[in-house]
Design a protein around this motif. Structure first.
Motif, PDB file in Angstrom:
ATOM      1  N   ARG A  39       0.831  -1.212  -0.104  1.00 29.45           N
ATOM      2  CA  ARG A  39       0.055  -0.105   0.116  1.00 29.45           C
ATOM      3  C   ARG A  39       0.839   1.099   0.063  1.00 29.45           C
ATOM      4  NH1 ARG A  39       2.459   1.862   4.017  1.00 29.45           N
ATOM      5  NH2 ARG A  39       1.944   1.217   6.188  1.00 29.45           N
ATOM      6  N   ALA A  41       0.369   4.899   1.725  1.00 28.50           N
ATOM      7  CA  ALA A  41      -0.371   5.487   2.756  1.00 28.50           C
ATOM      8  C   ALA A  41       0.199   6.903   2.922  1.00 28.50           C
ATOM      9  CB  ALA A  41      -0.294   4.664   3.937  1.00 28.50           C
ATOM     10  N   GLU A  75      -3.903   8.674   5.136  1.00 29.33           N
ATOM     11  CA  GLU A  75      -3.773   8.683   6.576  1.00 29.33           C
ATOM     12  C   GLU A  75      -3.914  10.273   7.001  1.00 29.33           C
ATOM     13  OE1 GLU A  75       0.003   6.526   7.622  1.00 29.33           O
ATOM     14  OE2 GLU A  75      -1.191   4.775   7.103  1.00 29.33           O
ATOM     15  N   TYR A 234      -0.516   7.709  14.272  1.00 23.99           N
ATOM     16  CA  TYR A 234       0.155   6.973  12.988  1.00 23.99           C
ATOM     17  C   TYR A 234       0.414   5.539  13.760  1.00 23.99           C
ATOM     18  CZ  TYR A 234       3.465   4.799   9.770  1.00 23.99           C
ATOM     19  OH  TYR A 234       3.906   3.764   9.294  1.00 23.99           O
TER      20      TYR A 234
END
Ligand code: GLU
Length: 548
Positions: A39, A41, A75, A234
């Motif tokens: 991914r 992000a 994010e 995070y």
């Protein structure tokens, strides 16, 4: 302490599911063995840089060469840094470089069953797991204010101790039930912290897919997992997301290596198996003889917009990045010059372990080389798409005449010659290279190396005999004739044998004509240029040069 009650008080949300439900909702993916799920992000801050492209390319190649999935997760836990349109910009910028997502935020895909792909929309999942950690005594509320935390940091710095919230400094870790409820009823804001069970006395070995075996110190910090607005950090969010989105391999920048011990502990307490990690090395450049990291402030070439605005050929940028990502790519390319880069067997293990040197000159060479492989029609398409977005009004007008530009490109690219010319490096420069073929952008530099009378005499004699029907050799024979009539050697060999007998050579005569027609001392074949310009325009240029 009644932890169940505490968890319910701190996280009273009604919409949380029992944890097993999340496992059912996001089951392991049904993929062939060895398929990697990767991914990108990014935080939606609007600045997508070369480092992102570099890791996105690795993610995309690995997912797509193993039959896996590459998805986009946003994010966005830091609301303050959010920029409107940033997600679209990530997708568009990467698409320009042929990097496409299979799934994720704003991706129209039937695979989208692991979302939502915006972290802000996943708050209840994080909160459910935070609540569970509180119930199990593995997380607790912390009421420390910014000032208190600063004071602790100062004390630690003065004592030359590691800074942070741990051990004896983790004040709220030992609050009694009564103190907690007093703080809550006083309306004090709180964060939720992990109650770390680690010790810095312990070392852990970790196998990083890029860096190999590394040893890290166990975490002992009670890191924040939910911020005072109830949104996760995070650390916490990525652990939960990478588990439930069934990521198998996390490729991220080496700046995250220092948080790895925290992540190891989080996966442990959450009871999730850890995905594999590969920490990429930073992109470096040589500046004034020393190597340093590419910086957002100092280096415009870090921004991906730079490449689009300057009209870099996307395949060239990707191929260049491949050469720094996988050390064996260049050799493979040499052996397979006609193959598409996607046929190369990309492997994460071949990625560099330390600082990757970014060299703009090398990128430019690759770019020239790649562009020289295009047909004039393809080159027209490439330049035109740049003109459409970044060109001037004049460029737009010029590009309406497709046939004319293709004739120019045939010449500039050396089509039909022994070897293609590699003069076009980027669209912004390539478009300027053809300016002299249009009257409105023709800005000649009449720097003749001979006196005005000689120049005029030569130009006027040539103008008299010029016939656009002449082929190259007839054209050149006329140039030679003009040379001889004006005291210049018609043959180079004659000139070399007795230079004192002549004003100059046929080459000097050709240069005068070249400057008159193109405004430059260097150009591709002048006879062809005059053919493309046409008789009228060529004669007008000769006349204008005589007036100069
Ligand atoms: N949001 C993080 C960043 O932009 C992502 C790091 C990761 O890939 O896990 O740096």
């Amino acid at each position: 302490m009644d932890l169940k009650k505490l968890a319910k008080t701190l996280i009273p949300d009604e919409n949380l599911l029992p944890l097993e439900e999340y496992e059912k909702m996001y089951p392991p993916r049904n993929l062939p063995k060895g398929a990697e799920v990767t991914r990108l992000a990014p935080s939606p801050t609007g600045f997508i840089h070369l480092g992102n492209l570099y890791s996105a390319l690795a993610d995309e190649r690995i997912a797509h060469t193993t039959g896996g999935v590459f998805y986009l997760r946003i994010e966005d836990t830091d609301e303050k840094r959010k920029v409107e349109g940033a997600v679209e910009s990530v997708i568009r910028s990467l698409k320009y470089f042929n990097i496409n997502f299979d799934e994720g935020a704003e991706i129209d895909s039937p695979l989208n069953s692991y979302g939502p792909y915006y972290q802000r929309q996943r708050a209840s999942i994080y909160r459910a797991f935070a609540k569970d950690l509180i119930e199990r005594g593995l997380a607790y509320p912390c009421f420390c204010t910014e000032e208190e935390l600063n004071a602790v940091r100062e004390e630690q710095t003065a004592n030359k101790e590691i800074t942070g919230y741990y051990g004896k400094y983790a004040k709220c870790r030992n609050l009694s039930e009564e103190e907690i409820y007093l703080n809550l009823s006083a309306g004090k804001p709180f964060v939720i912290r992990l109650k770390s069970h680690g010790s810095t006395a312990n070392k852990l070995t970790f196998r990083d897919r890029i860096k190999g075996e590394i040893t890290v110190t166990q975490n002992d910090q009670d890191v924040v997992i939910l911020k005072s607005d109830g949104i996760p950090t995070y650390h916490f969010a990525h652990a939960i997301d990478d588990h439930f989105m069934r990521t198998t391999l996390v490729i991220r920048g080496e700046e995250w290596l220092s948080s790895l011990p925290v992540h190891i502990e989080l996966f442990e307490v959450l009871g999730f198996p850890m995905p594999a990690y590969g920490h990429t090395c930073s992109l470096m450049k040589v500046d004034g003889g020393t190597k340093r990291k590419l910086s957002k402030r100092k280096d415009p070439e870090l921004s991906l917009d730079y490449y689009r605005k300057d009209g870099y050929y996307p395949v060239a940028v990707v191929k260049y990045l491949m050469t720094i990502l996988n050390s064996n790519f260049e050799e493979w390319e040499r052996k397979n010059p006609a193959a598409d880069y996607t046929q190369f067997k990309f492997t994460i293990e071949k990625m560099g372990k330390s600082g990757a040197l970014f060299d703009l000159d090398k990128l430019n060479d690759i770019s020239k080389n790649e562009l020289s492989k295009l047909s004039p029609e393809e080159m027209y398409g490439f330049l035109y798409s740049w003109v459409n977005e970044f060109g001037t009004q004049a460029d737009m007008e010029h590009f309406k005449d497709r046939d004319y530009i293709i004739a120019v490109l045939n010449l500039i690219m050396g089509v039909g010659g022994k070897k293609r010319r590699k003069d076009i490096e980027r669209a912004s420069q390539g478009v300027r290279m053809i300016d002299y073929f249009f009257d409105d952008t023709f800005s000649p530099d009449y720097s003749f190396r001979f006196d005005g009378q000689t120049v005029k005499g030569i130009i006027s004699s040539f103008a008299e005999v010029y016939d656009p029907a002449d082929d190259n050799s007839a054209w050149f024979a006329k140039v030679k004739g003009v040379a001889a009539a004006h005291g210049f050697a018609a043959e180079m060999s004659e000139y070399k044998a007795n230079p004192e007998n002549y004003k100059g050579s046929v080459a000097d005569v050709a240069e005068i004509l070249r400057i008159a027609v193109t405004g430059m001392a260097n150009s591709p074949d002048l006879c062809t240029i005059m053919g493309i310009l046409g008789k009228d325009r060529s004669l007008k240029r000769l006349a204008a040069a005589m007036e100069s």
